[in-house]
Design a protein around this motif. Structure first.
Motif, PDB file in Angstrom:
ATOM      1  N   LYS A  47       2.144   4.864  -2.051  1.00  0.00           N
ATOM      2  CA  LYS A  47       2.579   5.506  -3.467  1.00  0.00           C
ATOM      3  C   LYS A  47       3.872   5.162  -4.136  1.00  0.00           C
ATOM      4  O   LYS A  47       4.832   5.285  -3.187  1.00  0.00           O
ATOM      5  CB  LYS A  47       2.505   7.143  -3.310  1.00  0.00           C
ATOM      6  CG  LYS A  47       2.243   7.856  -4.733  1.00  0.00           C
ATOM      7  CD  LYS A  47       2.003   9.289  -4.442  1.00  0.00           C
ATOM      8  CE  LYS A  47       1.774  10.016  -5.669  1.00  0.00           C
ATOM      9  NZ  LYS A  47       1.410  11.389  -5.454  1.00  0.00           N
ATOM     10  N   ASN A  60      -8.788   6.118 -11.076  1.00  0.00           N
ATOM     11  CA  ASN A  60      -8.787   5.138 -10.430  1.00  0.00           C
ATOM     12  C   ASN A  60      -8.981   3.861 -11.410  1.00  0.00           C
ATOM     13  O   ASN A  60      -9.860   3.899 -12.205  1.00  0.00           O
ATOM     14  CB  ASN A  60     -10.006   5.066  -9.741  1.00  0.00           C
ATOM     15  CG  ASN A  60     -10.381   3.890  -8.757  1.00  0.00           C
ATOM     16  OD1 ASN A  60      -9.939   2.873  -9.027  1.00  0.00           O
ATOM     17  ND2 ASN A  60     -11.177   3.974  -7.728  1.00  0.00           N
ATOM     18  N   LYS A  70      -4.289   1.879  -2.149  1.00  0.00           N
ATOM     19  CA  LYS A  70      -5.095   2.352  -0.927  1.00  0.00           C
ATOM     20  C   LYS A  70      -5.223   0.901  -0.264  1.00  0.00           C
ATOM     21  O   LYS A  70      -4.936  -0.116  -0.736  1.00  0.00           O
ATOM     22  CB  LYS A  70      -6.497   2.718  -1.329  1.00  0.00           C
ATOM     23  CG  LYS A  70      -6.379   4.182  -2.136  1.00  0.00           C
ATOM     24  CD  LYS A  70      -5.880   5.139  -1.324  1.00  0.00           C
ATOM     25  CE  LYS A  70      -5.938   6.593  -2.476  1.00  0.00           C
ATOM     26  NZ  LYS A  70      -5.535   7.674  -1.682  1.00  0.00           N
ATOM     27  N   LYS A  71      -5.431   1.065   1.024  1.00  0.00           N
ATOM     28  CA  LYS A  71      -5.884  -0.007   1.906  1.00  0.00           C
ATOM     29  C   LYS A  71      -6.777  -0.994   1.688  1.00  0.00           C
ATOM     30  O   LYS A  71      -6.604  -2.178   1.752  1.00  0.00           O
ATOM     31  CB  LYS A  71      -5.871   0.269   3.527  1.00  0.00           C
ATOM     32  CG  LYS A  71      -4.616   1.042   3.874  1.00  0.00           C
ATOM     33  CD  LYS A  71      -4.874   1.469   5.375  1.00  0.00           C
ATOM     34  CE  LYS A  71      -3.636   2.101   5.959  1.00  0.00           C
ATOM     35  NZ  LYS A  71      -3.889   2.596   7.425  1.00  0.00           N
ATOM     36  N   THR A  91       0.775  -1.037  -0.047  1.00  0.00           N
ATOM     37  CA  THR A  91       0.091  -0.003   0.225  1.00  0.00           C
ATOM     38  C   THR A  91       1.038   1.118  -0.016  1.00  0.00           C
ATOM     39  O   THR A  91       2.071   1.076   0.451  1.00  0.00           O
ATOM     40  CB  THR A  91      -0.976   0.034   1.329  1.00  0.00           C
ATOM     41  OG1 THR A  91      -0.108  -0.085   2.252  1.00  0.00           O
ATOM     42  CG2 THR A  91      -2.054  -1.200   1.354  1.00  0.00           C
ATOM     43  N   TYR A 134      -4.712   3.438  -8.010  1.00  0.00           N
ATOM     44  CA  TYR A 134      -4.926   4.799  -8.827  1.00  0.00           C
ATOM     45  C   TYR A 134      -3.717   4.981  -9.464  1.00  0.00           C
ATOM     46  O   TYR A 134      -2.479   4.691  -8.956  1.00  0.00           O
ATOM     47  CB  TYR A 134      -5.087   5.889  -7.849  1.00  0.00           C
ATOM     48  CG  TYR A 134      -6.331   6.104  -7.093  1.00  0.00           C
ATOM     49  CD1 TYR A 134      -7.434   6.874  -7.462  1.00  0.00           C
ATOM     50  CD2 TYR A 134      -6.522   5.452  -6.062  1.00  0.00           C
ATOM     51  CE1 TYR A 134      -8.506   7.022  -7.049  1.00  0.00           C
ATOM     52  CE2 TYR A 134      -7.839   5.291  -5.326  1.00  0.00           C
ATOM     53  CZ  TYR A 134      -8.886   6.183  -5.964  1.00  0.00           C
ATOM     54  OH  TYR A 134     -10.046   6.332  -5.310  1.00  0.00           O
ATOM     55  N   ASP A 170      -7.868  -0.405  -3.544  1.00  0.00           N
ATOM     56  CA  ASP A 170      -8.220   0.335  -4.989  1.00  0.00           C
ATOM     57  C   ASP A 170      -6.648   0.860  -5.359  1.00  0.00           C
ATOM     58  O   ASP A 170      -6.024   1.108  -4.629  1.00  0.00           O
ATOM     59  CB  ASP A 170      -8.978   1.643  -4.653  1.00  0.00           C
ATOM     60  CG  ASP A 170     -10.240   1.191  -4.496  1.00  0.00           C
ATOM     61  OD1 ASP A 170     -10.807   0.239  -5.025  1.00  0.00           O
ATOM     62  OD2 ASP A 170     -11.198   2.103  -4.290  1.00  0.00           O
ATOM     63  N   GLU A 218      -0.614   4.442  -6.825  1.00  0.00           N
ATOM     64  CA  GLU A 218      -0.874   4.419  -5.409  1.00  0.00           C
ATOM     65  C   GLU A 218      -1.876   3.433  -5.166  1.00  0.00           C
ATOM     66  O   GLU A 218      -3.018   3.340  -5.763  1.00  0.00           O
ATOM     67  CB  GLU A 218      -1.462   5.811  -5.210  1.00  0.00           C
ATOM     68  CG  GLU A 218      -1.730   5.958  -3.589  1.00  0.00           C
ATOM     69  CD  GLU A 218      -2.174   7.306  -2.959  1.00  0.00           C
ATOM     70  OE1 GLU A 218      -2.134   7.618  -1.815  1.00  0.00           O
ATOM     71  OE2 GLU A 218      -2.229   8.343  -3.946  1.00  0.00           O
TER      72      GLU A 218
END
Length: 137
Positions: free
Chosen positions: A27, A74, A49-50, A25, A55, A53, A47
């Protein structure tokens, strides 16, 4: 018999979910395709996310005018096989897959690409290079 079958399906579902967990997780930046033009090479990043997801984005600064162009999208939940990334700004579609240390440019099926565009200056005599990049934090 139904209970055993249901339990088996549940176990398979849990195993497949566990295997699709993102490798990290946070960037990371990367540079798969080497740039040679005067407009400036885009600085790509992703990036995670927890919630898994993913990006993708880029920032590009035109070296002549100083104008900055950027976009972030996304790409959905992490997929270890292949992820489709579409940047509207330049009508650019990328297929990629990544692990904890590297990101790879692939085709739609997840096969890692080779191209002379992926060669660094020191590798230009090779012809085609694997389209990959280490992550930078």
């Amino acid at each position: 018999m139904k209970k055993i079958f249901s339990l088996l399906i549940l176990c398979i579902s849990l195993l497949s979910f566990a295997q699709s967990k993102a490798p990290f997780t946070g960037k990371r930046t990367f540079n798969i395709i080497e740039g040679y033009s005067g407009t400036g090479t885009p600085a790509y990043y992703l990036e995670v996310k927890k919630n898994d997801d993913v990006y993708f984005g880029f920032v590009q600064v035109n070296q002549a005018s100083g104008e900055e162009t950027s976009e972030e999208i996304n790409a959905g939940k992490y997929n270890p096989k292949v992820m489709k990334v579409y940047f509207k700004t330049y009508n650019e579609t990328l297929y990629v897959k990544f692990d904890k240390e590297k990101i790879y440019l692939t085709d739609e099926k997840g096969n890692i690409q080779k191209s002379e565009d992926c060669c660094s200056v020191s590798e230009m005599d090779k012809g085609d290079c694997t389209c990959e990049s280490a992550f930078y934090q």
